[in-house]
Write a protein that holds these residues in place. Structure first.
Motif, PDB file in Angstrom:
ATOM      1  N   ARG A   2       0.849  -1.311   0.159  1.00  0.00           N
ATOM      2  CA  ARG A   2       0.008  -0.018  -0.128  1.00  0.00           C
ATOM      3  C   ARG A   2       0.929   1.170   0.089  1.00  0.00           C
ATOM      4  NH1 ARG A   2      -5.444  -0.443   3.823  1.00  0.00           N
ATOM      5  NH2 ARG A   2      -6.262  -2.121   2.764  1.00  0.00           N
ATOM      6  N   ILE A   3       0.797   2.078  -1.101  1.00  0.00           N
ATOM      7  CA  ILE A   3       1.539   3.296  -1.204  1.00  0.00           C
ATOM      8  C   ILE A   3       0.742   4.456  -1.298  1.00  0.00           C
ATOM      9  CG2 ILE A   3       3.274   4.454  -2.447  1.00  0.00           C
ATOM     10  CD1 ILE A   3       4.076   1.581  -3.659  1.00  0.00           C
ATOM     11  N   VAL A   4       1.065   5.450  -0.602  1.00  0.00           N
ATOM     12  CA  VAL A   4       0.588   6.691  -0.582  1.00  0.00           C
ATOM     13  C   VAL A   4       1.497   7.652  -1.366  1.00  0.00           C
ATOM     14  CG1 VAL A   4      -0.387   8.952   0.408  1.00  0.00           C
ATOM     15  CG2 VAL A   4      -0.893   6.542   1.343  1.00  0.00           C
ATOM     16  N   ILE A 178      -3.763  10.535   5.743  1.00  0.00           N
ATOM     17  CA  ILE A 178      -4.444   9.331   4.924  1.00  0.00           C
ATOM     18  C   ILE A 178      -3.718   8.152   4.835  1.00  0.00           C
ATOM     19  CG2 ILE A 178      -4.805   8.487   2.604  1.00  0.00           C
ATOM     20  CD1 ILE A 178      -6.028  11.377   1.910  1.00  0.00           C
ATOM     21  N   ALA A 179      -2.415   8.521   4.877  1.00  0.00           N
ATOM     22  CA  ALA A 179      -1.279   7.105   5.100  1.00  0.00           C
ATOM     23  C   ALA A 179      -1.585   6.488   6.539  1.00  0.00           C
ATOM     24  CB  ALA A 179       0.084   7.547   4.809  1.00  0.00           C
ATOM     25  N   ALA A 180      -1.794   7.310   7.356  1.00  0.00           N
ATOM     26  CA  ALA A 180      -1.665   6.575   8.681  1.00  0.00           C
ATOM     27  C   ALA A 180      -2.995   5.850   8.938  1.00  0.00           C
ATOM     28  CB  ALA A 180      -1.734   7.622   9.850  1.00  0.00           C
ATOM     29  N   ALA A 181      -4.008   6.367   8.611  1.00  0.00           N
ATOM     30  CA  ALA A 181      -5.428   5.787   8.496  1.00  0.00           C
ATOM     31  C   ALA A 181      -5.564   4.619   7.687  1.00  0.00           C
ATOM     32  CB  ALA A 181      -6.535   6.705   8.160  1.00  0.00           C
ATOM     33  N   TRP A 182      -4.812   4.480   6.800  1.00  0.00           N
ATOM     34  CA  TRP A 182      -5.195   3.293   5.799  1.00  0.00           C
ATOM     35  C   TRP A 182      -3.863   2.511   5.860  1.00  0.00           C
ATOM     36  CZ3 TRP A 182      -2.689   3.000   0.249  1.00  0.00           C
ATOM     37  CH2 TRP A 182      -3.221   2.113  -0.458  1.00  0.00           C
ATOM     38  N   ARG A 183      -2.912   2.734   6.880  1.00  0.00           N
ATOM     39  CA  ARG A 183      -1.874   1.711   7.345  1.00  0.00           C
ATOM     40  C   ARG A 183      -1.096   1.422   6.230  1.00  0.00           C
ATOM     41  NH1 ARG A 183      -4.014   3.234  11.506  1.00  0.00           N
ATOM     42  NH2 ARG A 183      -4.294   1.911  13.660  1.00  0.00           N
ATOM     43  N   ALA A 184      -0.578   2.675   5.602  1.00  0.00           N
ATOM     44  CA  ALA A 184       0.068   2.383   4.393  1.00  0.00           C
ATOM     45  C   ALA A 184       1.526   1.614   4.537  1.00  0.00           C
ATOM     46  CB  ALA A 184       0.048   3.636   3.573  1.00  0.00           C
ATOM     47  N   ASP A 185       1.855   0.994   3.806  1.00  0.00           N
ATOM     48  CA  ASP A 185       3.203   0.598   4.065  1.00  0.00           C
ATOM     49  C   ASP A 185       4.373   1.393   3.462  1.00  0.00           C
ATOM     50  OD1 ASP A 185       2.881  -2.311   4.344  1.00  0.00           O
ATOM     51  OD2 ASP A 185       1.902  -2.166   2.512  1.00  0.00           O
ATOM     52  N   GLY A 240       0.138   5.460  12.746  1.00  0.00           N
ATOM     53  CA  GLY A 240      -0.191   4.104  12.116  1.00  0.00           C
ATOM     54  C   GLY A 240       0.611   3.890  10.693  1.00  0.00           C
ATOM     55  N   ALA A 241       1.215   4.908  10.121  1.00  0.00           N
ATOM     56  CA  ALA A 241       1.952   4.807   8.798  1.00  0.00           C
ATOM     57  C   ALA A 241       3.379   4.079   9.231  1.00  0.00           C
ATOM     58  CB  ALA A 241       2.370   5.983   8.108  1.00  0.00           C
ATOM     59  N   ARG A 242       3.819   3.017   8.216  1.00  0.00           N
ATOM     60  CA  ARG A 242       4.897   2.218   8.649  1.00  0.00           C
ATOM     61  C   ARG A 242       6.221   3.165   8.421  1.00  0.00           C
ATOM     62  NH1 ARG A 242       3.210  -3.954   6.701  1.00  0.00           N
ATOM     63  NH2 ARG A 242       1.418  -3.951   7.693  1.00  0.00           N
TER      64      ARG A 242
END
Length: 273
Positions: A2-4, A178-185, A240-242
């Motif tokens: 998952r990429i933002v 958005i990246a944090a909520a979506w748990r982006a890699d 939550g973003a990685r």
């Protein structure tokens, strides 16, 4: 993966390379594009005869002064110019992209900052007509629904309060939320520098990696838009973003270069080389 992708508003000249990479990668990865539009906003404001104004907070953060007329110009520019151009570029490469603002479907909920303190000369004043907001919630179900239809979301400010009021949100902060909520890699913040620089006057001084704590400590020593990017990166990691990556959007194949490790990686467990 998952990429933002945060597509910086200063990267118009390299839009074809950005679009080429997104088209290649979205076959194997889920991608969300978040964009600003600083250049288009400035052009629209100038064409409408409005003043371009900024606010500097006491701690040095600089943001756009967004009164009601400026907010209208901002929405015209980002939806009608920047977003339309990005969706068109992706469409020309066979990517079915859907343009969204943070207002659509309650995608990005905000809370308006009713009063902000800003520096004017040697004094600090309270500004009450600034229609800026802080992100409070992101509804990722909308993004998942778009991906479920085989499409790529292309998202821009503004967000919207629970009362239905549009509020300007910095696009870097929106991308991070958005990246944090979506748990982006991976969150890639593309900009017009090689990454976070140890010496802002020396493009060769790119810092290869930073831990979350190192990034937070560095914020106060940064200036301009980079200060906001790194501060937002820390927030994204906390929520939550990685991994967040500040990378150069001016190069050939910018996403591929970022995935090879170019730019500055910021994340938990990472340290300086």
């Amino acid at each position: 993966m998952r990429i933002v992708v945060k597509w910086g508003g200063s990267l118009q000249e390299n839009s074809k390379a950005m679009a080429d990479d997104i088209a290649a990668l979205c076959r194997d990865h889920q991608i969300i594009v978040v964009h600003g539009g600083s250049r288009d906003i400035d052009d629209t404001i100038r064409e409408l005869g409005l003043p371009r104004r900024t606010l500097r907070s006491p701690d040095g953060m600089v943001t756009r002064y967004t009164d009601e007329k400026t907010l209208t110009a901002l929405m015209m520019a980002m939806r009608g110019r920047t977003q339309a151009r990005i969706v068109s570029e992706l469409g020309a490469r066979g990517v079915v992209a859907v343009g969204l603002s943070g207002m659509d479907g309650g995608l990005v909920r905000t809370r308006r900052k009713a009063a902000v303190r800003a520096v004017f000369g040697d004094t600090v004043r309270v500004v009450r007509d600034n229609l800026a907001g802080r992100v409070t919630e992101v509804d990722t179900s909308i993004l998942d629904a778009v991906h479920g239809c085989g499409m790529v979301p292309v998202v821009c400010p503004p967000g919207m309060t629970a009362e239905g009021q549009p509020t300007n949100v910095d696009a870097d902060r929106m991308a991070c939320a958005i990246a944090a909520a979506w748990r982006a890699d991976r969150l890639m913040l593309f900009t017009d520098t090689p990454g976070v620089l140890a010496d802002r006057t020396d493009p060769s001084s790119t810092i290869g990696s930073l831990s979350r704590d190192e990034a937070e400590e560095l914020v106060s020593r940064l200036g301009g838009g980079m200060r906001m990017k790194v501060a937002a990166a820390v927030e994204a990691l906390d929520k939550g973003a990685r991994t967040v990556q500040v990378c150069d959007g001016r190069v050939d194949a910018p996403l591929a270069a970022a995935l090879r490790g170019d730019g500055t990686l910021i994340g938990k467990g990472l340290g300086s080389p």
